[in-house]
Design an enzyme around this catalytic site. Sequence first.
Site, short mmCIF file in Angstrom:
data_model
loop_
_atom_site.label_atom_id
_atom_site.label_comp_id
_atom_site.label_asym_id
_atom_site.label_seq_id
_atom_site.Cartn_x
_atom_site.Cartn_y
_atom_site.Cartn_z
N GLY A 1 43.58 139.19 80.62
CA GLY A 1 43.75 140.65 80.61
C GLY A 1 43.75 141.24 82.00
N ASP A 2 42.89 140.73 82.88
CA ASP A 2 42.87 141.22 84.26
C ASP A 2 44.16 140.86 84.98
OD1 ASP A 2 40.31 142.27 83.94
OD2 ASP A 2 39.33 140.44 84.65
N LYS B 1 51.16 137.45 71.13
CA LYS B 1 52.33 138.19 70.65
C LYS B 1 52.91 139.11 71.71
CE LYS B 1 50.94 137.98 65.85
NZ LYS B 1 50.55 138.72 64.65
N ASN C 1 43.22 145.99 74.72
CA ASN C 1 43.69 144.99 73.76
C ASN C 1 43.66 145.66 72.38
OD1 ASN C 1 41.13 144.50 72.41
ND2 ASN C 1 40.54 143.22 74.15
N ASP D 1 42.90 128.26 78.87
CA ASP D 1 41.72 129.13 78.96
C ASP D 1 42.19 130.57 79.14
OD1 ASP D 1 39.27 130.34 79.51
OD2 ASP D 1 38.95 129.31 81.40
N THR E 1 40.35 133.12 79.88
CA THR E 1 39.51 133.90 80.80
C THR E 1 40.38 134.53 81.88
OG1 THR E 1 37.69 132.35 80.45
CG2 THR E 1 37.53 133.79 82.37
N LEU F 1 48.61 142.35 72.98
CA LEU F 1 48.60 141.69 71.68
C LEU F 1 48.40 140.18 71.78
CD1 LEU F 1 51.67 143.63 70.20
CD2 LEU F 1 49.23 144.15 69.87
N GLY F 2 47.84 139.72 72.88
CA GLY F 2 47.57 138.30 73.05
C GLY F 2 48.85 137.48 73.03
N SER G 1 48.42 132.68 84.06
CA SER G 1 46.96 132.65 84.27
C SER G 1 46.22 131.80 83.25
CB SER G 1 46.38 134.06 84.30
OG SER G 1 46.26 134.60 83.00
#
Length: 140
Positions: A82-83, A55, A20, A77, A79, A52-53, A113
């Site tokens: 990223g995975d 973005k 990230n 959420d 959580t 970039l979350g 997700s």
Amino acid sequence: GETLADLAPALRYLDYFFANLAEAQQITGMTSPSAVADALLDTGVRHVIIKLGAKGCLIADEAGQQHIPACPTNCIDTTGAGDNFAAGFLSALLDGHSFAGCARYANACASVSVETVGAATGVTDAEQVLHRLRSVYPDC
């Protein structure tokens, strides 16, 4: 607390580097996503993926850099986002998609997700992700 200088001897062996933006900034000491990607490529990493979350992500390789916008989502959420992103990217890579295609698929996985609570409840099957992918990136 490792720096780019600490990690450089190992990074040159990587085909794909996922991080990230905050992680990549800490490692490189750079602030802009573009400068971060360049610094990582300079170590010999072949493909850089900076998440970039909301973005989306920045992808970079010897051919250049490209921003892949995020899929619109109803975030509940984060959580596991990223995975799920990494799993989606690697799944698309194994299916033979282009570098940018892998990033789009990864963004779709992450967006699905985050619409439920928990790391493993959002993505239930490939069709769900493909529907999101095609609704956001119609050329896929």
